[in-house]
Design a protein around this motif. Structure first.
Motif, PDB file in Angstrom:
ATOM      1  N   ASN A  45      -3.057   4.106   8.304  1.00  0.00           N
ATOM      2  CA  ASN A  45      -2.510   5.385   8.750  1.00  0.00           C
ATOM      3  C   ASN A  45      -2.262   5.286  10.244  1.00  0.00           C
ATOM      4  OD1 ASN A  45      -2.529   8.006  10.027  1.00  0.00           O
ATOM      5  ND2 ASN A  45      -3.094   8.859   8.046  1.00  0.00           N
ATOM      6  N   ALA A  46      -0.995   5.327  10.632  1.00  0.00           N
ATOM      7  CA  ALA A  46      -0.616   5.092  12.029  1.00  0.00           C
ATOM      8  C   ALA A  46      -0.524   6.385  12.835  1.00  0.00           C
ATOM      9  CB  ALA A  46       0.719   4.356  12.081  1.00  0.00           C
ATOM     10  N   GLY A  47      -0.800   7.516  12.197  1.00  0.00           N
ATOM     11  CA  GLY A  47      -0.674   8.784  12.901  1.00  0.00           C
ATOM     12  C   GLY A  47       0.735   9.320  12.808  1.00  0.00           C
ATOM     13  N   GLU A  48       0.917  10.533  13.340  1.00  0.00           N
ATOM     14  CA  GLU A  48       2.221  11.180  13.206  1.00  0.00           C
ATOM     15  C   GLU A  48       2.914  11.209  14.558  1.00  0.00           C
ATOM     16  OE1 GLU A  48       2.833  11.833  10.146  1.00  0.00           O
ATOM     17  OE2 GLU A  48       0.816  11.800   9.323  1.00  0.00           O
ATOM     18  N   GLY A  49       3.893  12.081  14.653  1.00  0.00           N
ATOM     19  CA  GLY A  49       4.587  12.206  15.930  1.00  0.00           C
ATOM     20  C   GLY A  49       5.821  11.334  15.986  1.00  0.00           C
ATOM     21  N   GLY A  50       6.535  11.425  17.091  1.00  0.00           N
ATOM     22  CA  GLY A  50       7.835  10.788  17.233  1.00  0.00           C
ATOM     23  C   GLY A  50       7.814   9.277  17.084  1.00  0.00           C
ATOM     24  N   GLU A  51       6.677   8.658  17.494  1.00  0.00           N
ATOM     25  CA  GLU A  51       6.584   7.200  17.466  1.00  0.00           C
ATOM     26  C   GLU A  51       6.043   6.686  16.144  1.00  0.00           C
ATOM     27  OE1 GLU A  51       7.433   5.184  20.403  1.00  0.00           O
ATOM     28  OE2 GLU A  51       8.425   7.121  20.546  1.00  0.00           O
ATOM     29  N   GLY A  52       5.828   7.598  15.179  1.00  0.00           N
ATOM     30  CA  GLY A  52       5.148   7.235  13.935  1.00  0.00           C
ATOM     31  C   GLY A  52       5.721   6.004  13.260  1.00  0.00           C
ATOM     32  N   ALA A  53       7.041   5.942  13.117  1.00  0.00           N
ATOM     33  CA  ALA A  53       7.667   4.843  12.375  1.00  0.00           C
ATOM     34  C   ALA A  53       7.455   3.506  13.104  1.00  0.00           C
ATOM     35  CB  ALA A  53       9.152   5.118  12.189  1.00  0.00           C
ATOM     36  N   ALA A  54       7.694   3.500  14.414  1.00  0.00           N
ATOM     37  CA  ALA A  54       7.525   2.257  15.176  1.00  0.00           C
ATOM     38  C   ALA A  54       6.066   1.818  15.161  1.00  0.00           C
ATOM     39  CB  ALA A  54       7.991   2.467  16.618  1.00  0.00           C
ATOM     40  N   ALA A  66      -4.533 -10.162   9.696  1.00  0.00           N
ATOM     41  CA  ALA A  66      -5.984 -10.327   9.549  1.00  0.00           C
ATOM     42  C   ALA A  66      -6.447 -10.380   8.105  1.00  0.00           C
ATOM     43  CB  ALA A  66      -6.701  -9.176  10.270  1.00  0.00           C
ATOM     44  N   THR A  67      -5.586 -10.009   7.171  1.00  0.00           N
ATOM     45  CA  THR A  67      -6.031  -9.950   5.774  1.00  0.00           C
ATOM     46  C   THR A  67      -4.866 -10.182   4.816  1.00  0.00           C
ATOM     47  OG1 THR A  67      -6.997  -8.534   4.054  1.00  0.00           O
ATOM     48  CG2 THR A  67      -5.775  -7.423   5.793  1.00  0.00           C
ATOM     49  N   ASN A  68      -5.183 -10.766   3.673  1.00  0.00           N
ATOM     50  CA  ASN A  68      -4.178 -10.901   2.616  1.00  0.00           C
ATOM     51  C   ASN A  68      -4.302  -9.805   1.565  1.00  0.00           C
ATOM     52  OD1 ASN A  68      -2.697 -13.180   3.451  1.00  0.00           O
ATOM     53  ND2 ASN A  68      -4.423 -14.489   2.866  1.00  0.00           N
ATOM     54  N   LYS A  69      -5.265  -8.913   1.760  1.00  0.00           N
ATOM     55  CA  LYS A  69      -5.403  -7.805   0.810  1.00  0.00           C
ATOM     56  C   LYS A  69      -4.164  -6.920   0.898  1.00  0.00           C
ATOM     57  CE  LYS A  69      -9.601  -8.711  -0.699  1.00  0.00           C
ATOM     58  NZ  LYS A  69     -10.866  -8.165  -0.194  1.00  0.00           N
ATOM     59  N   PRO A  70      -3.747  -6.358  -0.249  1.00  0.00           N
ATOM     60  CA  PRO A  70      -2.589  -5.465  -0.182  1.00  0.00           C
ATOM     61  C   PRO A  70      -2.920  -4.200   0.628  1.00  0.00           C
ATOM     62  CG  PRO A  70      -3.591  -5.414  -2.362  1.00  0.00           C
ATOM     63  CD  PRO A  70      -4.292  -6.502  -1.596  1.00  0.00           C
ATOM     64  N   LEU A  71      -1.882  -3.575   1.134  1.00  0.00           N
ATOM     65  CA  LEU A  71      -2.091  -2.389   1.964  1.00  0.00           C
ATOM     66  C   LEU A  71      -1.821  -1.116   1.178  1.00  0.00           C
ATOM     67  CD1 LEU A  71      -0.509  -3.443   5.388  1.00  0.00           C
ATOM     68  CD2 LEU A  71      -2.763  -3.985   4.413  1.00  0.00           C
ATOM     69  N   CYS A  72      -2.409  -0.047   1.702  1.00  0.00           N
ATOM     70  CA  CYS A  72      -2.158   1.284   1.180  1.00  0.00           C
ATOM     71  C   CYS A  72      -1.564   2.064   2.352  1.00  0.00           C
ATOM     72  CB  CYS A  72      -3.480   1.885   0.710  1.00  0.00           C
ATOM     73  SG  CYS A  72      -3.362   3.574   0.141  1.00  0.00           S
ATOM     74  N   LEU A  73      -0.243   2.219   2.345  1.00  0.00           N
ATOM     75  CA  LEU A  73       0.439   2.837   3.492  1.00  0.00           C
ATOM     76  C   LEU A  73       0.303   4.347   3.388  1.00  0.00           C
ATOM     77  CD1 LEU A  73       3.627   0.583   3.591  1.00  0.00           C
ATOM     78  CD2 LEU A  73       1.485   0.318   4.857  1.00  0.00           C
ATOM     79  N   ASP A  74      -0.203   4.949   4.468  1.00  0.00           N
ATOM     80  CA  ASP A  74      -0.704   6.314   4.417  1.00  0.00           C
ATOM     81  C   ASP A  74       0.024   7.185   5.440  1.00  0.00           C
ATOM     82  OD1 ASP A  74      -2.226   8.617   4.521  1.00  0.00           O
ATOM     83  OD2 ASP A  74      -4.137   7.605   4.906  1.00  0.00           O
ATOM     84  N   SER A  75       0.857   8.102   4.943  1.00  0.00           N
ATOM     85  CA  SER A  75       1.516   9.056   5.843  1.00  0.00           C
ATOM     86  C   SER A  75       2.065  10.222   5.040  1.00  0.00           C
ATOM     87  CB  SER A  75       2.665   8.385   6.599  1.00  0.00           C
ATOM     88  OG  SER A  75       3.336   9.339   7.401  1.00  0.00           O
ATOM     89  N   ASP A  76       2.147  11.390   5.695  1.00  0.00           N
ATOM     90  CA  ASP A  76       2.804  12.551   5.092  1.00  0.00           C
ATOM     91  C   ASP A  76       4.316  12.454   5.263  1.00  0.00           C
ATOM     92  OD1 ASP A  76       0.591  13.796   4.200  1.00  0.00           O
ATOM     93  OD2 ASP A  76       0.336  15.090   5.955  1.00  0.00           O
ATOM     94  N   ASP A  77       4.731  11.552   6.141  1.00  0.00           N
ATOM     95  CA  ASP A  77       6.130  11.519   6.549  1.00  0.00           C
ATOM     96  C   ASP A  77       6.848  10.347   5.853  1.00  0.00           C
ATOM     97  OD1 ASP A  77       8.534  11.198   7.821  1.00  0.00           O
ATOM     98  OD2 ASP A  77       7.726  11.544   9.842  1.00  0.00           O
ATOM     99  N   PRO A  78       7.781  10.634   4.944  1.00  0.00           N
ATOM    100  CA  PRO A  78       8.468   9.560   4.214  1.00  0.00           C
ATOM    101  C   PRO A  78       9.135   8.538   5.136  1.00  0.00           C
ATOM    102  CG  PRO A  78       8.937  11.666   3.183  1.00  0.00           C
ATOM    103  CD  PRO A  78       8.192  11.968   4.466  1.00  0.00           C
TER     104      PRO A  78
END
Lengths: 265, 226
Positions: A45-54, A66-78
């Motif tokens: 979860n990268a947080g929200e706001g204008g820079e969210g996507a970057a 750091a890991t080969n485990k799959p990720l769970c991408l977490d955001s309210d913003d598509p």
């Protein structure tokens, strides 16, 4: 039980600061530690706001280093989810999350379809969190139907039955558990997933409440949990829950964990 | 005798016993609860204002202190607030005939894009327990709906709630919209929620930041005195 490590989340102050100063080693270390501790997915979860996507793009790269485990991408913003998916390479990714709101279903559904992702789906709509099992199941019906239109099978859906604090309404733990059972019965191919800590908001001794609830949810059929895998007490309960719900053939993982000294008694 | 009833009322507010059947914070307290004692006080012709200040408000003050000290938890606080709120409903018709002025209306909403209602509901019940008329506008409330409400109903106070850092920004939009509609001066704006800070409240020009429901009540009372 599938464990989704929750630590890389911008709502945690130390993580938000690390993201702010682009501290790659701090975040990579946190990802690696969760991997080692037994997380099956790493939530990002990268947080929200204008820079969210970057920020999401950058963070996905850091965590993947750091890991080969799959990720769970977490955001309210598509659009933030899309940014993460664009740079992600690896095993089947999870999207966290969608709910029964038509617009969100449409946007997140098409993202999940294009990226062959699993989807965490909160069984609620724009009206907020339903207080009853029946209303939550109705939200699940809407979700299943809409995602099917995008070609997403039940197998790729993890329903979040929603967890409300028992401190505010003492019957809510029961509603969550019954929702898990009802969803499993209706959609046996789909999974269930939830975060734990909301249950104990406003109470003392929160750790024991969370751990007990994990066991009860496991008994009700919970398939996955979003939690802190660095919490050894909690991970001991995960191993024990798997043992007692027939998910640990010949008790092998439990005994292995014991031999490694990982179980906190 | 009337002093006894008021003292018992206060004690039962602190214990969070709405009725005689409820268990208190301490398991030793039995007998009538807040609802029965309020009715008994009315029957004995104790002025409603004395019932409120000596029993209900005095009890809630102690509850607030215990909550802030970490001695009481959310369920304790809610039990007391709901008991007081129930008693206020019994007393309200009686206040109409007295010279006690109503404390004013506190409208509250979780702003557009945010569906979290728990914090809002806790604040609502505490503010209601303090004797204010509370109008709950709901969750995910569009800014223009809030502005329309303020225009039509002229509440003295407006509470805005947001849990998320994204939706917190909508609070600023509400203040701006009220300014644009020329309504800003007629309403005091309270903001709160997990993401909100005192600095943010000042930056958007809200009248008050509330870290929790008790602080909302404290600030309301201080404004009402003026």
């Amino acid at each position: 039980m599938i464990i989704i490590g929750e630590k890389i989340n911008a709502s945690i102050p130390s993580v938000r600061d690390a993201i702010g100063r682009r501290d790659e080693s701090f975040l990579a270390d946190l990802a690696g530690k969760q991997d080692t501790a037994g997380a099956d997915y790493i939530d990002v979860n990268a947080g929200e706001g204008g820079e969210g996507a970057a920020t999401m793009r950058w963070l996905v790269d850091v965590v993947r280093s750091a890991t080969n485990k799959p990720l769970c991408l977490d955001s309210d913003d598509p659009s933030v989810l899309r940014a993460g998916l664009e740079v992600y390479r690896g095993d089947r990714v999870m999207i966290n999350s969608v709910n029964a709101e038509p617009d969100r279903l449409k946007m997140v559904g098409s993202l999940a379809a294009r990226n062959d992702a699993c989807v965490i789906a909160l069984v609620m709509d724009e009206g907020g969190i339903p207080r009853t099992v029946e209303e939550r199941v109705r939200a699940a019906d809407v979700i299943v139907k809409a995602l099917a239109d995008h070609g997403i099978a039940e197998e790729r859906i993890f329903f979040d039955p929603l967890v409300l604090p028992v401190s505010v309404d003492s019957i809510q733990a029961g509603v969550t558990l019954k929702t898990i059972e009802a969803l499993q019965k209706r959609y046996p191919a789909a999974g269930t997933v939830m975060g734990l800590s909301n249950i104990s908001y406003g109470l003392p001794a929160r750790g024991i409440v969370n751990r007990a609830f994990l066991l009860m949810a496991a008994a009700a059929g919970l398939d996955a949990a979003i939690l802190n895998p660095l919490d050894k007490r909690l991970m001991t309960l995960v191993a024990t829950a798997d043992l007692l719900t027939g998910r640990d053939s010949r008790c092998k993982r439990f005994i292995r964990s014991y031999r490694r000294g990982e179980l906190v008694q | 005798m009337s002093d006894d009833i008021i003292a018992m009322l206060k004690e039962n507010v602190i214990q969070g016993r709405m009725t005689g059947e409820d268990e208190g914070v301490d398991d030793t307290v039995t007998g009538p609860g807040v609802v029965e004692l309020t009715q008994r006080a009315i029957d004995e012709h104790i002025p409603p204002q004395d019932i409120i200040t000596g029993g209900l408000t005095a009890g809630m003050e102690i509850v607030g202190e215990k909550f802030n000290a970490g001695e009481y938890y959310v369920p304790d606080m809610l039990a007391s607030a709901e008991a007081v709120s129930e008693a206020m409903d019994i007393l309200k018709p009686l206040l109409a005939g007295t010279d006690v002025k109503p404390k004013g209306t506190f409208a509250i909403a979780t702003v557009k894009g945010d569906i979290h209602d728990i914090g809002k509901n806790i604040v609502s019940i505490l503010v209601k327990g303090a004797g204010y008329e509370v109008v709950d506008l709901g969750i995910d409330v569009p800014t223009d709906k809030i502005v329309d409400y303020v225009r039509e109903h002229k509440p003295a106070f407006l509470g805005l709630s947001a849990l998320l850092t994204t939706t917190m920004l909508v609070m600023g939009e509400v203040v701006t919209a009220l300014n644009a509609a020329g309504l800003r001066e007629q309403v005091k704006i309270f903001v709160g929620g997990a993401a909100v800070s005192k600095e943010y409240a000042e930056a958007i020009g809200a009248d008050a930041y509330c870290s929790d429901g008790f602080e909302a009540v404290r600030i309301l009372e201080s404004m009402s005195v003026v």
